[in-house]
Enzyme design. Sequence first.
Site, PDB file in Angstrom:
ATOM      1  N   MET A  99     -25.585   5.460  71.619  1.00  0.00           N
ATOM      2  CA  MET A  99     -26.550   5.429  70.526  1.00  0.00           C
ATOM      3  C   MET A  99     -26.887   3.977  70.199  1.00  0.00           C
ATOM      4  SD  MET A  99     -25.029   8.406  68.031  1.00  0.00           S
ATOM      5  CE  MET A  99     -23.530   7.508  67.691  1.00  0.00           C
ATOM      6  N   PHE A 186     -24.300   1.920  62.844  1.00  0.00           N
ATOM      7  CA  PHE A 186     -24.877   1.005  63.825  1.00  0.00           C
ATOM      8  C   PHE A 186     -24.469   1.383  65.254  1.00  0.00           C
ATOM      9  CE2 PHE A 186     -24.559  -1.179  59.734  1.00  0.00           C
ATOM     10  CZ  PHE A 186     -25.908  -1.333  59.470  1.00  0.00           C
ATOM     11  N   GLY A 187     -24.805   0.537  66.259  1.00  0.00           N
ATOM     12  CA  GLY A 187     -24.671   0.923  67.654  1.00  0.00           C
ATOM     13  C   GLY A 187     -23.307   1.479  68.014  1.00  0.00           C
ATOM     14  N   SER A 188     -23.246   2.571  68.744  1.00  0.00           N
ATOM     15  CA  SER A 188     -21.987   3.241  68.997  1.00  0.00           C
ATOM     16  C   SER A 188     -22.129   4.269  70.120  1.00  0.00           C
ATOM     17  CB  SER A 188     -21.498   3.903  67.710  1.00  0.00           C
ATOM     18  OG  SER A 188     -22.576   4.528  67.041  1.00  0.00           O
ATOM     19  N   ARG A 189     -21.113   5.135  70.283  1.00  0.00           N
ATOM     20  CA  ARG A 189     -21.100   6.075  71.390  1.00  0.00           C
ATOM     21  C   ARG A 189     -20.337   7.334  71.013  1.00  0.00           C
ATOM     22  NH1 ARG A 189     -18.284   4.064  76.786  1.00  0.00           N
ATOM     23  NH2 ARG A 189     -17.001   5.918  76.929  1.00  0.00           N
TER      24      ARG A 189
END
Length: 219
Positions: A99, A186-189
């Site tokens: 993401m 925020f940006g992650s998985r």
Amino acid sequence: MKIHREGYKTIFIAFLFVAVVLLTLNNIFEEQTWFHIFLYVLGLWFFLMIVRFFRSPERDLHGGENIIVSPADGKVVVIERTIEPEFFKEERIQVSIFMSARNVHVNWFPISGNITHYHYHPGKHMVAFNPKASLENERTTTVIKTEDGKEILIRQIAGAVARRVKCYPVVGEPVIQGEELGFIKFGSRVDLLLPIDTKIEIKIGQKVIGKQTVIGHLA
């Protein structure tokens, strides 16, 4: 479209930050110039990006019995067989969804069942698409057992920017496909560890939509 509750505090802080910076600069440089206009636009853009990040869309569920729907918006970066070392300790199919900061960061349950395991792991904050992130970054592990006895593991992983993983399930409670699992800031998985006989319906590089894209079918 609404704002997720995890964003209220961050949005308020962002508003105060932008307001204080702009007011301070106005006091220092009283004469209005093109530079002030640029700062106003930049401040407004920054604030709107923070608000946009915490959006929580209303969506129809495209799921059903034995259907695994995507738990997150993003891009499929991993589809492979792997040994899951934490809970199953056996071979599983791993599907990983990255993401970016532009994606919706709400996470949903990919299937209905009961929560049989949950664990929060403090850890590092490497970039989320790093293969080591699954086992070394800050993360949560949740296992869902279906009525047919199939177990699916879903792992939320914080990234280099993400510093907060929120996960809501409680062990022993039933959950419904498409209900909210949690939120990653925020940006992650998100990783899915699926039974080895799962029929996978997506491909590497494919963009997926939470609650709507079918990841696969349980056998």
